[in-house]
Scaffold this motif. Structure first.
Motif, PDB file in Angstrom:
ATOM      1  N   HIS A 231       0.866  -1.184   0.000  1.00 32.83           N
ATOM      2  CA  HIS A 231       0.000   0.000   0.000  1.00 32.83           C
ATOM      3  C   HIS A 231       0.902   1.233   0.000  1.00 32.83           C
ATOM      4  O   HIS A 231       1.696   1.433   0.913  1.00 32.83           O
ATOM      5  CB  HIS A 231      -0.880  -0.041   1.259  1.00 32.83           C
ATOM      6  CG  HIS A 231      -1.862   1.076   1.351  1.00 32.83           C
ATOM      7  ND1 HIS A 231      -3.117   1.007   0.777  1.00 32.83           N
ATOM      8  CD2 HIS A 231      -1.800   2.292   1.960  1.00 32.83           C
ATOM      9  CE1 HIS A 231      -3.779   2.119   1.034  1.00 32.83           C
ATOM     10  NE2 HIS A 231      -2.994   2.930   1.735  1.00 32.83           N
ATOM     11  N   HIS A 232       0.773   2.082  -1.028  1.00 32.33           N
ATOM     12  CA  HIS A 232       1.670   3.230  -1.170  1.00 32.33           C
ATOM     13  C   HIS A 232       0.856   4.512  -1.329  1.00 32.33           C
ATOM     14  O   HIS A 232      -0.085   4.572  -2.123  1.00 32.33           O
ATOM     15  CB  HIS A 232       2.562   3.048  -2.396  1.00 32.33           C
ATOM     16  CG  HIS A 232       3.621   4.103  -2.524  1.00 32.33           C
ATOM     17  ND1 HIS A 232       4.889   3.948  -2.002  1.00 32.33           N
ATOM     18  CD2 HIS A 232       3.597   5.337  -3.091  1.00 32.33           C
ATOM     19  CE1 HIS A 232       5.600   5.030  -2.252  1.00 32.33           C
ATOM     20  NE2 HIS A 232       4.832   5.899  -2.912  1.00 32.33           N
ATOM     21  N   ILE A 233       1.212   5.556  -0.553  1.00 32.30           N
ATOM     22  CA  ILE A 233       0.560   6.845  -0.671  1.00 32.30           C
ATOM     23  C   ILE A 233       1.576   7.884  -1.125  1.00 32.30           C
ATOM     24  O   ILE A 233       2.749   7.828  -0.759  1.00 32.30           O
ATOM     25  CB  ILE A 233      -0.121   7.287   0.637  1.00 32.30           C
ATOM     26  CG1 ILE A 233       0.891   7.450   1.770  1.00 32.30           C
ATOM     27  CG2 ILE A 233      -1.203   6.304   1.043  1.00 32.30           C
ATOM     28  CD1 ILE A 233       0.255   7.990   3.042  1.00 32.30           C
ATOM     29  N   ALA A 234       1.117   8.831  -1.949  1.00 35.41           N
ATOM     30  CA  ALA A 234       1.970   9.899  -2.478  1.00 35.41           C
ATOM     31  C   ALA A 234       1.243  11.225  -2.298  1.00 35.41           C
ATOM     32  O   ALA A 234       0.232  11.480  -2.959  1.00 35.41           O
ATOM     33  CB  ALA A 234       2.282   9.645  -3.950  1.00 35.41           C
ATOM     34  N   ILE A 235       1.761  12.063  -1.389  1.00 38.02           N
ATOM     35  CA  ILE A 235       1.160  13.366  -1.083  1.00 38.02           C
ATOM     36  C   ILE A 235       2.230  14.430  -1.291  1.00 38.02           C
ATOM     37  O   ILE A 235       3.326  14.331  -0.736  1.00 38.02           O
ATOM     38  CB  ILE A 235       0.630  13.399   0.356  1.00 38.02           C
ATOM     39  CG1 ILE A 235      -0.496  12.362   0.514  1.00 38.02           C
ATOM     40  CG2 ILE A 235       0.136  14.786   0.735  1.00 38.02           C
ATOM     41  CD1 ILE A 235      -0.994  12.211   1.931  1.00 38.02           C
TER      42      ILE A 235
ATOM     43  N   ASP B  78       7.130  16.681   1.116  1.00 37.33           N
ATOM     44  CA  ASP B  78       6.167  15.750   0.533  1.00 37.33           C
ATOM     45  C   ASP B  78       6.259  14.404   1.248  1.00 37.33           C
ATOM     46  O   ASP B  78       7.196  14.148   2.004  1.00 37.33           O
ATOM     47  CB  ASP B  78       6.419  15.575  -0.964  1.00 37.33           C
ATOM     48  CG  ASP B  78       7.772  14.929  -1.234  1.00 37.33           C
ATOM     49  OD1 ASP B  78       8.762  15.386  -0.641  1.00 37.33           O
ATOM     50  OD2 ASP B  78       7.834  13.969  -2.019  1.00 37.33           O
ATOM     51  N   MET B  79       5.281  13.560   1.006  1.00 33.78           N
ATOM     52  CA  MET B  79       5.269  12.223   1.605  1.00 33.78           C
ATOM     53  C   MET B  79       5.062  11.178   0.520  1.00 33.78           C
ATOM     54  O   MET B  79       4.036  11.172  -0.168  1.00 33.78           O
ATOM     55  CB  MET B  79       4.165  12.082   2.649  1.00 33.78           C
ATOM     56  CG  MET B  79       4.032  10.667   3.219  1.00 33.78           C
ATOM     57  SD  MET B  79       2.546  10.408   4.200  1.00 33.78           S
ATOM     58  CE  MET B  79       2.969  11.321   5.673  1.00 33.78           C
ATOM     59  N   ASN B  80       6.055  10.314   0.342  1.00 36.29           N
ATOM     60  CA  ASN B  80       5.919   9.112  -0.471  1.00 36.29           C
ATOM     61  C   ASN B  80       6.275   7.957   0.444  1.00 36.29           C
ATOM     62  O   ASN B  80       7.446   7.774   0.780  1.00 36.29           O
ATOM     63  CB  ASN B  80       6.849   9.171  -1.678  1.00 36.29           C
ATOM     64  CG  ASN B  80       6.248   9.917  -2.846  1.00 36.29           C
ATOM     65  OD1 ASN B  80       5.503   9.343  -3.640  1.00 36.29           O
ATOM     66  ND2 ASN B  80       6.535  11.214  -2.934  1.00 36.29           N
ATOM     67  N   SER B  81       5.279   7.214   0.838  1.00 34.40           N
ATOM     68  CA  SER B  81       5.499   6.183   1.846  1.00 34.40           C
ATOM     69  C   SER B  81       4.690   4.931   1.520  1.00 34.40           C
ATOM     70  O   SER B  81       3.499   5.015   1.197  1.00 34.40           O
ATOM     71  CB  SER B  81       5.090   6.714   3.230  1.00 34.40           C
ATOM     72  OG  SER B  81       5.283   5.731   4.221  1.00 34.40           O
ATOM     73  N   GLY B  82       5.360   3.793   1.606  1.00 31.33           N
ATOM     74  CA  GLY B  82       4.692   2.529   1.344  1.00 31.33           C
ATOM     75  C   GLY B  82       4.804   1.577   2.517  1.00 31.33           C
ATOM     76  O   GLY B  82       5.686   1.713   3.376  1.00 31.33           O
ATOM     77  N   ALA B  83       3.903   0.610   2.568  1.00 34.55           N
ATOM     78  CA  ALA B  83       3.910  -0.374   3.650  1.00 34.55           C
ATOM     79  C   ALA B  83       3.483  -1.732   3.106  1.00 34.55           C
ATOM     80  O   ALA B  83       2.571  -1.832   2.274  1.00 34.55           O
ATOM     81  CB  ALA B  83       2.975   0.051   4.778  1.00 34.55           C
ATOM     82  N   TRP B  84       4.160  -2.776   3.581  1.00 33.75           N
ATOM     83  CA  TRP B  84       3.746  -4.155   3.313  1.00 33.75           C
ATOM     84  C   TRP B  84       2.715  -4.556   4.356  1.00 33.75           C
ATOM     85  O   TRP B  84       2.915  -4.336   5.547  1.00 33.75           O
ATOM     86  CB  TRP B  84       4.934  -5.101   3.376  1.00 33.75           C
ATOM     87  CG  TRP B  84       5.837  -4.998   2.193  1.00 33.75           C
ATOM     88  CD1 TRP B  84       7.013  -4.314   2.106  1.00 33.75           C
ATOM     89  CD2 TRP B  84       5.635  -5.607   0.915  1.00 33.75           C
ATOM     90  NE1 TRP B  84       7.559  -4.456   0.853  1.00 33.75           N
ATOM     91  CE2 TRP B  84       6.738  -5.245   0.096  1.00 33.75           C
ATOM     92  CE3 TRP B  84       4.636  -6.416   0.380  1.00 33.75           C
ATOM     93  CZ2 TRP B  84       6.857  -5.671  -1.226  1.00 33.75           C
ATOM     94  CZ3 TRP B  84       4.765  -6.841  -0.934  1.00 33.75           C
ATOM     95  CH2 TRP B  84       5.861  -6.473  -1.710  1.00 33.75           C
ATOM     96  N   MET B  85       1.598  -5.119   3.895  1.00 37.89           N
ATOM     97  CA  MET B  85       0.490  -5.471   4.779  1.00 37.89           C
ATOM     98  C   MET B  85       0.120  -6.948   4.646  1.00 37.89           C
ATOM     99  O   MET B  85      -0.005  -7.472   3.531  1.00 37.89           O
ATOM    100  CB  MET B  85      -0.764  -4.646   4.429  1.00 37.89           C
ATOM    101  CG  MET B  85      -0.621  -3.168   4.656  1.00 37.89           C
ATOM    102  SD  MET B  85      -0.894  -2.758   6.378  1.00 37.89           S
ATOM    103  CE  MET B  85      -0.888  -0.983   6.271  1.00 37.89           C
ATOM    104  N   ILE B  86      -0.053  -7.598   5.781  1.00 35.67           N
ATOM    105  CA  ILE B  86      -0.753  -8.885   5.807  1.00 35.67           C
ATOM    106  C   ILE B  86      -2.187  -8.583   6.209  1.00 35.67           C
ATOM    107  O   ILE B  86      -2.423  -7.933   7.234  1.00 35.67           O
ATOM    108  CB  ILE B  86      -0.101  -9.852   6.804  1.00 35.67           C
ATOM    109  CG1 ILE B  86       1.313 -10.209   6.355  1.00 35.67           C
ATOM    110  CG2 ILE B  86      -0.938 -11.128   6.936  1.00 35.67           C
ATOM    111  CD1 ILE B  86       2.054 -11.110   7.318  1.00 35.67           C
TER     112      ILE B  86
END
Length: 274
Positions: A207-211, A256-264
């Motif tokens: 899941h990756h968000i780009a703000i 700015d924020m570019n942040s991703g996360a691995w999710m189960i």
């Protein structure tokens, strides 16, 4: 790592054209369900920029910054999907993504100590495509790709304290910032039919968000986090950014924020046939 899931999804999409694959998914209908996920954020540029935080832009004052927390991420979603045929689905996911509290501390050479606790969470709407194929009996393998929109809140609580006694000064630090941007998702999952039209799912997603910027109220002023040309990051009143640019002979851009996360994640959903 996110490329692995995207590549895997494309591979399965190609397999979908192989003939004589018997599926147990109904050819028409809709699905509605809920999802919970937990995982680990991938450190990126946003974290690196915050490690360059400075409570002052005075070049004669040096600081040591420590960043802790903010690594765990939690996902809460509801979704509706429509079966295009026995293998393909499109749907909409609406949810919230919460970060673990992010704690920043700074000690400066002029004997000031700053501590900021950040609560960051975002809401998103995703459009997704999923492809599924059978594995064995009531088990199937599913892969999906999607993108959408997100709005994130960044709430800051903390304080700054400095100067030797008896001239010690204490300042509350309060901020409520907001930003919006895009969100991307790639995932793979195993689905299990519990009852005739009830399913349980366990999967892995990125899941990756780009703000591109955050702005809002900080200590009673309309402010943003800015990055100076030398890499130092600080909070500046939006109406005074021109003065800061002139007085320091530096150019500024918003953090700015570019942040991703691995999710189960775990999902439960119900299928409704037409």
């Amino acid at each position: 790592m996110s490329r692995c899931i995207v590549t895997l999804s494309l591979l399965v999409f190609c397999i979908s054209f192989l003939p004589n694959q018997k599926l147990f998914a109904e050819a028409s209908g809709m699905e509605a369900g809920m999802r919970f996920g937990a995982g680990e954020r991938v450190p990126g540029r946003f974290d690196g920029d915050l490690k360059q935080f400075a409570s002052t832009f005075n070049p004669l004052i040096f600081s040591d910054v420590n960043l802790r927390g903010g690594k765990t991420s939690y996902l809460y979603e509801g979704f509706v999907r429509f079966l295009l045929d026995s293998r393909n689905r499109i749907g909409f996911f609406v949810g919230r993504n919460d970060w673990e509290i992010l704690q920043l501390t700074e000690v400066t050479s002029d004997l000031y100590y700053t501590k900021l606790n950040s609560e960051i969470y975002s809401y998103h709407v995703l459009g997704m495509y999923h492809f599924s194929m059978p594995i064995w009996k009531n088990w199937e393998w599913e892969n999906g790709l999607g993108m959408g929109f997100t709005s994130a809140d960044w709430n800051i609580r903390g304080y700054s304290i400095g100067e030797p006694l008896p001239d010690t000064q204490y300042f509350n630090q309060r901020g409520r910032l907001r930003g919006s941007g895009l969100v991307y998702r790639a995932e793979t999952a195993i689905n299990h039919r519990l009852y005739e039209n009830t399913f349980f799912q366990i999967g892995l997603g990125y899941h990756h968000i780009a703000i591109d910027k955050f702005s809002g109220n900080y200590n009673g002023e309309t402010s943003s986090f800015y990055i100076r040309a030398d890499g130092r990051v600080g909070v500046i009143d939006d109406t005074r950014i021109l003065d800061a640019t002139v007085s320091t002979a530096q150019s500024f851009r918003r953090l700015d924020m570019n942040s991703g996360a691995w999710m189960i994640y775990f999902s439960a959903y119900q299928r409704f046939l037409y």
